[in-house]
Scaffold this motif. Structure first.
Motif, PDB file in Angstrom:
ATOM      1  N   MET A   1       0.840  -1.195   0.000  1.00 53.02           N
ATOM      2  CA  MET A   1       0.000   0.000   0.000  1.00 53.02           C
ATOM      3  C   MET A   1       0.875   1.245   0.000  1.00 53.02           C
ATOM      4  SD  MET A   1      -3.109  -1.034   2.548  1.00 53.02           S
ATOM      5  CE  MET A   1      -4.290   0.007   1.730  1.00 53.02           C
ATOM      6  N   GLY A   2       0.436   2.245  -0.747  1.00 52.51           N
ATOM      7  CA  GLY A   2       1.243   3.440  -0.889  1.00 52.51           C
ATOM      8  C   GLY A   2       1.083   4.403   0.270  1.00 52.51           C
ATOM      9  N   SER A   3       1.596   5.613   0.081  1.00 52.00           N
ATOM     10  CA  SER A   3       1.494   6.643   1.100  1.00 52.00           C
ATOM     11  C   SER A   3       0.286   7.516   0.792  1.00 52.00           C
ATOM     12  CB  SER A   3       2.768   7.474   1.102  1.00 52.00           C
ATOM     13  OG  SER A   3       2.715   8.427   2.121  1.00 52.00           O
ATOM     14  N   TYR A   4      -0.521   7.775   1.795  1.00 45.61           N
ATOM     15  CA  TYR A   4      -1.768   8.521   1.602  1.00 45.61           C
ATOM     16  C   TYR A   4      -1.774   9.780   2.462  1.00 45.61           C
ATOM     17  CZ  TYR A   4      -3.127   4.033  -0.369  1.00 45.61           C
ATOM     18  OH  TYR A   4      -3.170   2.889  -1.119  1.00 45.61           O
ATOM     19  N   LYS A   5      -2.362  10.833   1.927  1.00 44.16           N
ATOM     20  CA  LYS A   5      -2.429  12.100   2.666  1.00 44.16           C
ATOM     21  C   LYS A   5      -3.630  12.135   3.596  1.00 44.16           C
ATOM     22  CE  LYS A   5      -0.029  14.928  -0.754  1.00 44.16           C
ATOM     23  NZ  LYS A   5      -0.153  16.055  -1.721  1.00 44.16           N
ATOM     24  N   LYS A   6      -4.760  11.602   3.118  1.00 46.72           N
ATOM     25  CA  LYS A   6      -5.982  11.640   3.925  1.00 46.72           C
ATOM     26  C   LYS A   6      -6.631  10.255   3.961  1.00 46.72           C
ATOM     27  CE  LYS A   6      -7.057  16.524   3.014  1.00 46.72           C
ATOM     28  NZ  LYS A   6      -7.039  17.039   4.387  1.00 46.72           N
ATOM     29  N   ILE A   7      -6.692   9.681   5.135  1.00 47.38           N
ATOM     30  CA  ILE A   7      -7.287   8.360   5.315  1.00 47.38           C
ATOM     31  C   ILE A   7      -8.636   8.520   6.010  1.00 47.38           C
ATOM     32  CG2 ILE A   7      -7.038   6.088   6.382  1.00 47.38           C
ATOM     33  CD1 ILE A   7      -4.005   6.485   6.295  1.00 47.38           C
ATOM     34  N   PHE A   8      -9.649   7.923   5.412  1.00 45.44           N
ATOM     35  CA  PHE A   8     -11.010   7.943   5.981  1.00 45.44           C
ATOM     36  C   PHE A   8     -11.327   6.512   6.411  1.00 45.44           C
ATOM     37  CE2 PHE A   8     -15.321  10.042   5.841  1.00 45.44           C
ATOM     38  CZ  PHE A   8     -16.069   8.950   6.220  1.00 45.44           C
ATOM     39  N   VAL A   9     -11.562   6.318   7.702  1.00 45.68           N
ATOM     40  CA  VAL A   9     -11.873   4.987   8.243  1.00 45.68           C
ATOM     41  C   VAL A   9     -13.322   4.972   8.719  1.00 45.68           C
ATOM     42  CG1 VAL A   9     -11.305   3.232   9.963  1.00 45.68           C
ATOM     43  CG2 VAL A   9      -9.479   4.648   8.992  1.00 45.68           C
ATOM     44  N   LEU A  10     -14.116   4.074   8.156  1.00 47.59           N
ATOM     45  CA  LEU A  10     -15.491   3.867   8.611  1.00 47.59           C
ATOM     46  C   LEU A  10     -15.526   2.603   9.457  1.00 47.59           C
ATOM     47  CD1 LEU A  10     -18.621   4.428   8.432  1.00 47.59           C
ATOM     48  CD2 LEU A  10     -18.616   2.862   6.473  1.00 47.59           C
ATOM     49  N   THR A  11     -16.051   2.695  10.674  1.00 44.78           N
ATOM     50  CA  THR A  11     -16.153   1.488  11.501  1.00 44.78           C
ATOM     51  C   THR A  11     -17.612   1.165  11.797  1.00 44.78           C
ATOM     52  OG1 THR A  11     -15.969   2.656  13.643  1.00 44.78           O
ATOM     53  CG2 THR A  11     -13.915   1.929  12.585  1.00 44.78           C
ATOM     54  N   ARG A 225      -4.892  -4.618  13.070  1.00 41.62           N
ATOM     55  CA  ARG A 225      -3.535  -4.460  13.624  1.00 41.62           C
ATOM     56  C   ARG A 225      -2.474  -4.719  12.557  1.00 41.62           C
ATOM     57  NH1 ARG A 225      -2.851  -7.931  18.815  1.00 41.62           N
ATOM     58  NH2 ARG A 225      -3.068  -9.506  17.219  1.00 41.62           N
ATOM     59  N   GLU A 226      -2.682  -5.771  11.734  1.00 37.29           N
ATOM     60  CA  GLU A 226      -1.735  -6.088  10.654  1.00 37.29           C
ATOM     61  C   GLU A 226      -1.667  -4.944   9.638  1.00 37.29           C
ATOM     62  OE1 GLU A 226      -3.116  -9.679   8.875  1.00 37.29           O
ATOM     63  OE2 GLU A 226      -2.688 -10.909  10.654  1.00 37.29           O
ATOM     64  N   TRP A 227      -2.842  -4.423   9.261  1.00 33.25           N
ATOM     65  CA  TRP A 227      -2.893  -3.350   8.264  1.00 33.25           C
ATOM     66  C   TRP A 227      -2.207  -2.085   8.769  1.00 33.25           C
ATOM     67  CZ3 TRP A 227      -6.358   1.009   8.918  1.00 33.25           C
ATOM     68  CH2 TRP A 227      -6.240   1.946   7.889  1.00 33.25           C
ATOM     69  N   VAL A 228      -2.484  -1.712  10.027  1.00 30.80           N
ATOM     70  CA  VAL A 228      -1.874  -0.512  10.600  1.00 30.80           C
ATOM     71  C   VAL A 228      -0.358  -0.670  10.687  1.00 30.80           C
ATOM     72  CG1 VAL A 228      -1.647   0.852  12.726  1.00 30.80           C
ATOM     73  CG2 VAL A 228      -3.912   0.256  11.844  1.00 30.80           C
ATOM     74  N   LYS A 229       0.086  -1.856  11.070  1.00 32.68           N
ATOM     75  CA  LYS A 229       1.529  -2.118  11.154  1.00 32.68           C
ATOM     76  C   LYS A 229       2.188  -1.929   9.775  1.00 32.68           C
ATOM     77  CE  LYS A 229       4.687  -5.613  13.055  1.00 32.68           C
ATOM     78  NZ  LYS A 229       5.433  -6.176  11.926  1.00 32.68           N
ATOM     79  N   GLU A 230       1.570  -2.475   8.745  1.00 28.98           N
ATOM     80  CA  GLU A 230       2.085  -2.321   7.372  1.00 28.98           C
ATOM     81  C   GLU A 230       2.154  -0.861   6.961  1.00 28.98           C
ATOM     82  OE1 GLU A 230      -0.026  -4.533   4.391  1.00 28.98           O
ATOM     83  OE2 GLU A 230      -0.099  -6.313   5.667  1.00 28.98           O
ATOM     84  N   LEU A 231       1.074  -0.144   7.267  1.00 26.29           N
ATOM     85  CA  LEU A 231       0.981   1.261   6.856  1.00 26.29           C
ATOM     86  C   LEU A 231       2.062   2.094   7.541  1.00 26.29           C
ATOM     87  CD1 LEU A 231      -1.000   2.487   4.854  1.00 26.29           C
ATOM     88  CD2 LEU A 231      -2.401   3.233   6.780  1.00 26.29           C
ATOM     89  N   LEU A 232       2.243   1.885   8.850  1.00 28.61           N
ATOM     90  CA  LEU A 232       3.231   2.669   9.596  1.00 28.61           C
ATOM     91  C   LEU A 232       4.665   2.291   9.210  1.00 28.61           C
ATOM     92  CD1 LEU A 232       1.567   2.867  13.137  1.00 28.61           C
ATOM     93  CD2 LEU A 232       1.660   4.622  11.372  1.00 28.61           C
TER      94      LEU A 232
END
Length: 235
Positions: A1-11, A225-232
């Motif tokens: 996944m690339g680098s994003y400026k604005k992330i919108f998370v719907l839960t 948790r896996e996704w956030v770890k990858e992103l960071l």
């Protein structure tokens, strides 16, 4: 996944299920045990406010017993450490995102630990029980208090702000959402139409799963948790 400026998370309800908060539509969920027309509509409240207060008093008690799970905590960590903007919009009325540490947060369906006075318009925090005869702390009058939640047939909150953010985001992520309740089920189309990459994180495919570019299926506490770890790690 690339680098994003604005992330919108719907839960949706799926993110809080692992904390012990029952979902609404799944087998064994809330709407199998209660008639939603009696406890989650303005008409039901007018017919029998005592029943509605009893239902929400019980839900408040249950909420105070549970804790944020690793998915809530991971999203708070993402907001804290990600160099871009992270906005969490939740369909949930619990306060688990706040307790985990998320600050840039919108509750589109209201908040269980708040009460609204229909007589004076004030909204205030309430962790205890509310009854039909309970006086409003602001105006002192009884009979006007109702749960600060959006019921069926009512308009979700903060929609203008939400749609503005959807049009500007470059990554849209739906976590634990059934994809059946509008307008939230249509958010992915707005984000995708504005050029955002769309990711679904869910226990199983949502009704609108075909609208997402990528899917990750499994428990939210693991997959988020896996996704956030990858992103960071990627930044």
């Amino acid at each position: 996944m690339g680098s994003y400026k604005k992330i919108f998370v719907l839960t949706g309800a799926g993110i809080s299920a692992e904390s012990g908060i029952p979902t609404f539509r799944d087998p064994g969920g809330v709407w199998e045990k209660y008639d939603l027309t009696e406890v989650a509509t303005p008409e039901g409240f007018r017919r029998n406010p005592d029943l509605v207060h009893e239902f929400y008093n019980q839900r408040r008690k249950e909420l105070l017993k549970v804790k944020p799970n690793p998915a809530h905590i991971a999203l708070a960590e993402l907001e804290k450490h990600y160099p871009g903007e992270v906005l969490v919009v939740t369909q949930n009325v619990d306060d688990l995102h706040e307790r985990a540490g998320t600050r840039n947060l919108i509750h589109m369906h209201g908040e269980l630990l708040k009460v609204h006075c229909e007589l004076c318009g004030q909204v205030f925090r309430e962790t205890g029980e509310i009854f039909t005869h309970t006086p409003c702390p602001a105006c002192g009058k009884a009979g006007g208090l109702r749960p600060y939640v959006v019921w069926f047939g009512e308009m979700p909150l903060h929609l203008e702000e939400i749609y503005e953010a959807l049009k500007k985001c470059d990554l849209f992520v739906a976590i634990g959402s059934s994809g059946t309740v509008y307008p939230a089920a249509g958010f992915v189309e707005v984000a995708r139409g504005s050029g955002a990459y769309c990711l679904e994180i869910n226990l199983k495919p949502a009704e609108n799963a075909h609208l997402f570019h990528e899917h990750r299926y499994g428990p939210a506490s693991e997959k988020v948790r896996e996704w956030v770890k990858e992103l960071l790690e990627g930044v």
